[in-house]
Design a protein around this motif. Structure first.
Motif, PDB file in Angstrom:
ATOM      1  N   PRO A 192       0.827  -1.206   0.000  1.00 51.90           N
ATOM      2  CA  PRO A 192       0.000   0.000   0.000  1.00 51.90           C
ATOM      3  C   PRO A 192       0.860   1.254   0.000  1.00 51.90           C
ATOM      4  O   PRO A 192       1.922   1.286   0.634  1.00 51.90           O
ATOM      5  N   LEU A 193       0.420   2.275  -0.708  1.00 55.27           N
ATOM      6  CA  LEU A 193       1.192   3.509  -0.826  1.00 55.27           C
ATOM      7  C   LEU A 193       0.970   4.410   0.392  1.00 55.27           C
ATOM      8  O   LEU A 193      -0.091   4.391   1.010  1.00 55.27           O
ATOM      9  N   PHE A 194       1.978   5.226   0.700  1.00 54.78           N
ATOM     10  CA  PHE A 194       1.808   6.246   1.734  1.00 54.78           C
ATOM     11  C   PHE A 194       0.909   7.343   1.186  1.00 54.78           C
ATOM     12  O   PHE A 194       1.019   7.726   0.010  1.00 54.78           O
ATOM     13  N   ALA A 195       0.038   7.868   2.020  1.00 54.73           N
ATOM     14  CA  ALA A 195      -0.907   8.893   1.567  1.00 54.73           C
ATOM     15  C   ALA A 195      -0.205  10.206   1.273  1.00 54.73           C
ATOM     16  O   ALA A 195      -0.563  10.931   0.347  1.00 54.73           O
ATOM     17  N   ASN A 196       0.810  10.551   2.058  1.00 60.01           N
ATOM     18  CA  ASN A 196       1.509  11.825   1.897  1.00 60.01           C
ATOM     19  C   ASN A 196       2.869  11.746   2.592  1.00 60.01           C
ATOM     20  O   ASN A 196       3.124  10.839   3.389  1.00 60.01           O
ATOM     21  N   PRO A 197       3.773  12.705   2.311  1.00 64.50           N
ATOM     22  CA  PRO A 197       5.111  12.675   2.922  1.00 64.50           C
ATOM     23  C   PRO A 197       5.090  12.725   4.448  1.00 64.50           C
ATOM     24  O   PRO A 197       5.953  12.134   5.100  1.00 64.50           O
ATOM     25  N   ARG A 198       4.135  13.419   5.031  1.00 63.65           N
ATOM     26  CA  ARG A 198       4.080  13.511   6.494  1.00 63.65           C
ATOM     27  C   ARG A 198       3.838  12.141   7.112  1.00 63.65           C
ATOM     28  O   ARG A 198       4.499  11.750   8.077  1.00 63.65           O
ATOM     29  N   ASN A 199       2.866  11.401   6.569  1.00 64.35           N
ATOM     30  CA  ASN A 199       2.604  10.056   7.087  1.00 64.35           C
ATOM     31  C   ASN A 199       3.825   9.155   6.914  1.00 64.35           C
ATOM     32  O   ASN A 199       4.139   8.340   7.789  1.00 64.35           O
ATOM     33  N   ALA A 200       4.493   9.299   5.776  1.00 61.07           N
ATOM     34  CA  ALA A 200       5.674   8.477   5.521  1.00 61.07           C
ATOM     35  C   ALA A 200       6.790   8.816   6.509  1.00 61.07           C
ATOM     36  O   ALA A 200       7.492   7.924   7.001  1.00 61.07           O
ATOM     37  N   ALA A 201       6.971  10.110   6.801  1.00 51.56           N
ATOM     38  CA  ALA A 201       8.009  10.524   7.751  1.00 51.56           C
ATOM     39  C   ALA A 201       7.706   9.989   9.142  1.00 51.56           C
ATOM     40  O   ALA A 201       8.579   9.442   9.833  1.00 51.56           O
ATOM     41  N   ALA A 202       6.447  10.128   9.566  1.00 49.37           N
ATOM     42  CA  ALA A 202       6.057   9.650  10.894  1.00 49.37           C
ATOM     43  C   ALA A 202       6.227   8.137  10.984  1.00 49.37           C
ATOM     44  O   ALA A 202       6.738   7.607  11.979  1.00 49.37           O
ATOM     45  N   GLY A 203       5.818   7.433   9.926  1.00 50.03           N
ATOM     46  CA  GLY A 203       5.949   5.988   9.925  1.00 50.03           C
ATOM     47  C   GLY A 203       7.400   5.532   9.943  1.00 50.03           C
ATOM     48  O   GLY A 203       7.743   4.536  10.577  1.00 50.03           O
ATOM     49  N   THR A 603      -8.050   6.601  17.968  1.00 51.38           N
ATOM     50  CA  THR A 603      -7.648   6.494  16.569  1.00 51.38           C
ATOM     51  C   THR A 603      -6.466   5.544  16.436  1.00 51.38           C
ATOM     52  O   THR A 603      -5.740   5.296  17.391  1.00 51.38           O
ATOM     53  N   GLY A 604      -6.261   5.003  15.259  1.00 51.58           N
ATOM     54  CA  GLY A 604      -5.146   4.094  15.028  1.00 51.58           C
ATOM     55  C   GLY A 604      -5.446   2.673  15.505  1.00 51.58           C
ATOM     56  O   GLY A 604      -6.548   2.362  15.966  1.00 51.58           O
ATOM     57  N   THR A 605      -4.440   1.820  15.411  1.00 44.89           N
ATOM     58  CA  THR A 605      -4.582   0.410  15.778  1.00 44.89           C
ATOM     59  C   THR A 605      -3.943   0.145  17.131  1.00 44.89           C
ATOM     60  O   THR A 605      -2.777   0.473  17.348  1.00 44.89           O
ATOM     61  N   LEU A 606      -4.704  -0.441  18.040  1.00 42.29           N
ATOM     62  CA  LEU A 606      -4.200  -0.785  19.367  1.00 42.29           C
ATOM     63  C   LEU A 606      -3.755  -2.248  19.372  1.00 42.29           C
ATOM     64  O   LEU A 606      -4.360  -3.083  18.708  1.00 42.29           O
ATOM     65  N   GLU A 607      -2.705  -2.544  20.134  1.00 45.88           N
ATOM     66  CA  GLU A 607      -2.161  -3.905  20.148  1.00 45.88           C
ATOM     67  C   GLU A 607      -2.872  -4.817  21.146  1.00 45.88           C
ATOM     68  O   GLU A 607      -3.118  -5.979  20.882  1.00 45.88           O
ATOM     69  N   SER A 608      -3.190  -4.280  22.327  1.00 42.41           N
ATOM     70  CA  SER A 608      -3.702  -5.129  23.399  1.00 42.41           C
ATOM     71  C   SER A 608      -5.218  -5.264  23.412  1.00 42.41           C
ATOM     72  O   SER A 608      -5.764  -6.080  24.156  1.00 42.41           O
ATOM     73  N   GLY A 643      -3.881   8.736  12.016  1.00 49.29           N
ATOM     74  CA  GLY A 643      -3.819   9.646  10.881  1.00 49.29           C
ATOM     75  C   GLY A 643      -4.221  11.067  11.187  1.00 49.29           C
ATOM     76  O   GLY A 643      -3.680  11.724  12.065  1.00 49.29           O
ATOM     77  N   SER A 644      -5.227  11.563  10.454  1.00 50.88           N
ATOM     78  CA  SER A 644      -5.602  12.973  10.521  1.00 50.88           C
ATOM     79  C   SER A 644      -6.137  13.386  11.889  1.00 50.88           C
ATOM     80  O   SER A 644      -5.992  14.531  12.293  1.00 50.88           O
ATOM     81  N   LYS A 645      -6.753  12.443  12.625  1.00 55.04           N
ATOM     82  CA  LYS A 645      -7.264  12.794  13.949  1.00 55.04           C
ATOM     83  C   LYS A 645      -6.129  13.154  14.888  1.00 55.04           C
ATOM     84  O   LYS A 645      -6.261  14.060  15.722  1.00 55.04           O
ATOM     85  N   LEU A 646      -5.005  12.461  14.746  1.00 56.08           N
ATOM     86  CA  LEU A 646      -3.831  12.765  15.567  1.00 56.08           C
ATOM     87  C   LEU A 646      -3.321  14.159  15.249  1.00 56.08           C
ATOM     88  O   LEU A 646      -3.009  14.944  16.147  1.00 56.08           O
ATOM     89  N   LYS A 647      -3.247  14.487  13.971  1.00 54.81           N
ATOM     90  CA  LYS A 647      -2.760  15.808  13.582  1.00 54.81           C
ATOM     91  C   LYS A 647      -3.682  16.909  14.102  1.00 54.81           C
ATOM     92  O   LYS A 647      -3.227  17.921  14.630  1.00 54.81           O
ATOM     93  N   LYS A 648      -4.999  16.681  13.972  1.00 52.91           N
ATOM     94  CA  LYS A 648      -5.933  17.696  14.438  1.00 52.91           C
ATOM     95  C   LYS A 648      -5.845  17.859  15.954  1.00 52.91           C
ATOM     96  O   LYS A 648      -5.906  18.977  16.472  1.00 52.91           O
ATOM     97  N   ALA A 649      -5.685  16.751  16.664  1.00 51.49           N
ATOM     98  CA  ALA A 649      -5.543  16.803  18.119  1.00 51.49           C
ATOM     99  C   ALA A 649      -4.305  17.599  18.513  1.00 51.49           C
ATOM    100  O   ALA A 649      -4.324  18.399  19.457  1.00 51.49           O
TER     101      ALA A 649
END
Length: 668
Positions: A192-203, A603-608, A643-649
């Motif tokens: 899967p492609l990165f949506a934008n450079p910011r997401n790629a940098a954070a990842g 938001t995002g994926t939780l492990e536990s 994703g975007s919810k984290l940025k807005k927060a």
């Protein structure tokens, strides 16, 4: 080679390689070829192999090589990494300027303007001039230790020009060319492609394996120095000092002596930002004088002496090829623009929201029009306006139908509503959409029944209501196209499993107007059984938290319908659970936990645990869980790939918790 000679040569190579790194990655002015640089690096590697005691933490050979981490440790920042308040237009900036002048009593303020790099905020420490720590912003007070990953950024010096203790703040980002290279590579690999450079940098920076981070040519701009106001008098001086130490500062900063000059800078970069080698999403404006900053102080979430101007959402021009109508489960007719494909905010857009008939009329849309399309973050694209000067005369007017496109019943506009609605309860689209809602994850969560399967069942007349799902026979399903025995067994197993769901899932799944998942849970917990809800009066319902007059009226009206009574009877006959089986909901007034009464977004994926399980745990503590981030949000629980919810927060200064911090809090 003798040890003394090796030591002298290693120190010389350190100095040479660091200088060449600075020239290449910071000054963009290399003076040797890549081959010559590699030769020097190989010589250093060989010397360190022969004399291991000469290998130091600041050696250029040590940028990559650390073992993968099991998890990221927490680290507390020396001082809080605050978020900035936002400006969206010139008026906001004028108000900011007036507040500054009023608070300081001055008629003229000097500002420093900087490009707002669209990346990941980081905090970096040096001990005696040697790089020692890199951390994410986190919740502003506590971040994650990403020391090894930050170390892979070539523009970051591992040793400063002066042996001092220092903490600096910066923005790590992915250059546009590197973003394109990575996405091409991922596409070739079927990833899967990165949506934008910011997401790629954070990842990249949050990879547990530093070697993976090193494969992506991240870069870094430093924009501040913790405690610099104690040493310097202005932000300009701090910038010059940062650069003198060997750290990379964005060269496009500018001093402005008025808010008009600030606006000129903003207008310039709104037009020129596409020419930069990296993404920016706005401009940061800061009071230059540190004494004035001290006088202005801070709010609870942001400094009063700085503001971030956000560029308008990205827009593109496309052609309106058609308008498609969809009938929702409540009968609302929703128009959707079908566009000539256009790339917008890093994704290809083919459809855009039009909301309702009034929007089409207000914008004066014609089929074939050139239209401006806007998309902010991962919000659904929308048509902003029409470019009338591009009209050729071949455009065609669009008229909303007078009858339902699915069942041909006459459409109505209910009093007080803007939407056209089909009120035929037997409308095929409403029945189909209602069943899709019933099986969805938030409702009965029948995992093997996706939208396509539901449509298949409906088209073959195997279901015409949600109750029919519980009377499906194996032989009927096997007769359907592309249905094997294993698939059928999985579907029937999922349906059987859903019978044991707690009452609130069934209540939400019925699709009663105005009843969301949260309201359904409150009602189910309050009354305990479906029978009690069916016989509840509006007054009884209004006693439940989250239930207002509209919802109460809608519930009473719904359960009075003869067809609903028959539906419940069939569900009960199929042994679908009709009682509340969840934990007792703790209301804010009944809990002394710090989360009681607080508004959470997950938001995002939780492990536990799943996000649903996390929401249930929060509700047990008296917290409220919302789907969207706003000024009312108190906490954001951010898992992997937030994703975007984290940025807005982050923009709103919301307290951000990762999974580890969240678990520690709920276990108190």
């Amino acid at each position: 080679m003798q040890f003394a000679d090796a030591k002298e040569r290693v120190l010389s190579l350190h100095q040479q390689l660091q200088e060449h790194n600075t020239r290449y990655y910071v000054l963009d002015d290399p003076i040797i070829s890549d081959a010559e640089y590699d030769r020097l690096m190989q010589e250093l590697i060989q010397l360190e192999t022969s004399f291991p005691e000469l290998q130091t933490a600041d050696s250029p050979t040590q940028r990559v090589g650390a073992e993968p981490l099991p998890f990221f440790e927490k680290v507390e920042h020396t001082s809080r990494m605050l978020s900035l308040s936002n400006a969206f237009n010139r008026e906001d900036l004028m108000e900011f300027d007036q507040r500054i002048k009023k608070a300081t009593g001055l008629d003229q303020i000097t500002y420093v303007c900087e490009l707002k790099i669209d990346g990941l905020a980081v905090s970096i420490r040096y001990q005696d001039g040697i790089y020692s720590l890199g951390a994410t912003r986190g919740d502003g007070q506590i971040g994650e230790n990403i020391t090894q990953n930050v170390k892979t950024i070539r523009s970051l010096p591992l040793k400063l020009a002066t042996p001092i203790n220092l903490e600096v703040r910066g923005e790590a980002y992915l250059p546009k060319k590197e973003f394109e290279r990575i996405n091409k590579q991922r596409a070739d690999n079927g990833e899967p492609l990165f949506a934008n450079p910011r997401n790629a940098a954070a990842g990249s920076l949050r990879q547990l394996d530093p070697k993976l981070a090193a494969q992506r040519a991240l870069d870094l701009f430093i924009y501040g120095m913790d405690g610099s106001s104690e040493v310097y008098t202005t932000h300009q001086e701090t910038f010059r000092a940062i650069k003198k130490l060997g750290l990379k500062v964005n060269p496009e900063w500018k001093v402005a002596t008025s808010i008009d000059e600030v606006w000129e800078y903003i207008e310039h970069w709104q037009l020129e930002r596409s020419k930069l080698g990296y993404e920016i999403d706005g401009i940061v404006i800061k009071v230059d004088d540190y004494a004035l900053r001290t006088k202005l102080g801070f709010t609870a979430k942001s400094p009063r002496w700085a503001i971030a101007y956000k560029f308008p959402a990205e827009e593109a021009i496309s052609i309106l090829e058609d308008i498609e109508l969809r009938v929702g489960r409540t009968g609302v007719i929703t128009p959707t623009a079908i566009l000539k494909p256009v790339v917008l905010a890093g994704t290809t857009v083919k459809r855009a929201s039009l909301h309702n008939e009034d929007i089409i009329r207000e914008k004066g849309l014609l089929l074939g029009d050139h239209v401006v399309v806007k998309k902010a973050g991962d919000i659904i694209p929308e048509v902003v306006s029409v470019i009338t000067k591009e009209r050729t005369g071949e455009e065609v007017a669009f008229h909303m139908p007078t009858h339902c496109p699915e069942c041909n019943s006459e459409l109505v506009r209910l009093e007080g509503e803007v939407a056209l609605r089909c009120i035929n309860p037997a409308c095929a689209a409403q029945i189909r959409e209602g069943i899709i809602h019933f099986v969805s994850r938030g409702a009965m969560n029948i995992e093997r029944l996706g939208e396509k399967v539901v449509i298949l069942l409906y088209e073959h007349k195997l279901v015409s209501s949600v109750a029919d799902l519980y009377y499906l026979q194996k032989e009927d399903l096997l007769a359907l196209p592309r249905m094997g025995e294993k698939s059928v067994d999985n579907i029937l197993s999922s349906i059987e499993k859903s019978k044991g769901n707690s009452l609130e899932r069934l209540l939400f799944g019925l699709g009663i107007r105005f009843v969301g998942s949260k309201g359904a849970k409150m009602i189910a917990e309050h009354f305990g059984t479906m029978d009690a809800i069916v016989h509840a009066s509006e007054e009884d319902l209004l006693a439940v938290e989250e239930v207002g007059p509209k919802m109460a009226t809608s519930i009473v009206t719904y359960f009075k319908k003869p067809e609903v009574k028959e539906l419940l009877s069939r569900l009960q006959g199929a042994n679908v659970n009709m009682t509340y089986k969840g934990p007792k909901i703790v209301h804010a007034n009944d809990s002394d936990h710090r989360f009681a009464g607080k508004v959470f977004v997950i938001t995002g994926t939780l492990e536990s645990m799943s996000r649903q399980e996390a929401a249930e745990k929060l509700e047990q503590l008296g917290a409220k869980v919302s789907n969207s981030v706003s000024k009312k949000t108190d906490f954001l629980l951010a898992g992997e790939k937030a994703g975007s919810k984290l940025k807005k927060a982050q923009e709103l200064g919301v307290t951000i918790l990762d999974e580890t911090a969240f678990l520690a809090e709920i276990e108190r």
